[in-house]
Design a protein around this motif. Structure first.
Motif, PDB file in Angstrom:
ATOM      1  N   GLU A 108       0.835  -1.205   0.000  1.00  0.00           N
ATOM      2  CA  GLU A 108       0.000   0.000   0.000  1.00  0.00           C
ATOM      3  C   GLU A 108       0.869   1.254   0.000  1.00  0.00           C
ATOM      4  O   GLU A 108       0.595   2.215  -0.721  1.00  0.00           O
ATOM      5  CB  GLU A 108      -0.925  -0.026   1.224  1.00  0.00           C
ATOM      6  N   ILE A 119      -4.085   6.734  -1.220  1.00  0.00           N
ATOM      7  CA  ILE A 119      -4.716   5.430  -1.008  1.00  0.00           C
ATOM      8  C   ILE A 119      -5.605   5.493   0.236  1.00  0.00           C
ATOM      9  O   ILE A 119      -5.163   5.893   1.308  1.00  0.00           O
ATOM     10  CB  ILE A 119      -3.659   4.315  -0.844  1.00  0.00           C
ATOM     11  N   TYR A 122      -8.146  -0.804   0.264  1.00  0.00           N
ATOM     12  CA  TYR A 122      -8.020  -1.764  -0.824  1.00  0.00           C
ATOM     13  C   TYR A 122      -9.018  -2.891  -0.625  1.00  0.00           C
ATOM     14  O   TYR A 122      -9.528  -3.107   0.471  1.00  0.00           O
ATOM     15  CB  TYR A 122      -6.596  -2.329  -0.911  1.00  0.00           C
TER      16      TYR A 122
END
Length: 135
Positions: A108, A119, A122
């Motif tokens: 990540e 980010i 996920y």
């Protein structure tokens, strides 16, 4: 979303309770069948609509499954799933496995540093054969 649309608190509790009781990443149909066992007047549409409300409100999470029905999970902690390619079961990555968690965090971080994205999370599903199907 209007108050009228979110008024079905009894139905929402029934749906939420079913997700918690099943504890196996159930599909919407699994949840409907569980609720229908004790509440014969509930419709699939009511169950599906309330699942969406519960996801939107952050009480459960939707687990999108490639080549299968979405699953629902009461575990809101950041974690990854494993899908059995034989039985179709969806399982949480083993808890407390720091080695795997560390590698996912590392990936990540690399992704954030090498892209213009910030980010926020996920969705990852590994696949393989579960212990029951290996035998």
């Amino acid at each position: 979303m209007s108050a009228v649309q979110k008024r079905n608190t009894i139905q929402r509790k029934l749906v939420s309770d079913a997700v918690y009781e099943l504890k196996n990443h159930p599909t919407a149909d699994d949840i409907y069948l569980r609720v229908f066992e004790t509440h014969r007047n509930i419709s699939r549409g009511t169950v599906y609509r309330n699942l969406n409300y519960l996801v939107e409100d952050g009480f459960i999470q939707r687990v999108p499954v490639f080549d299968g029905a979405d699953r629902f999970d009461f575990n809101l902690d950041k974690h990854t799933h494993i899908k059995c390619t034989l039985c179709g079961g969806v399982f949480d990555l083993p808890p407390g496995d720091e080695k795997i968690a560390g590698k996912l965090q590392e990936y990540e971080t690399i992704l954030a540093e090498s892209s213009d994205f910030k980010i926020k999370g996920y969705e990852m599903i590994f696949s393989g054969l579960c212990p029951s199907c290996q035998g």
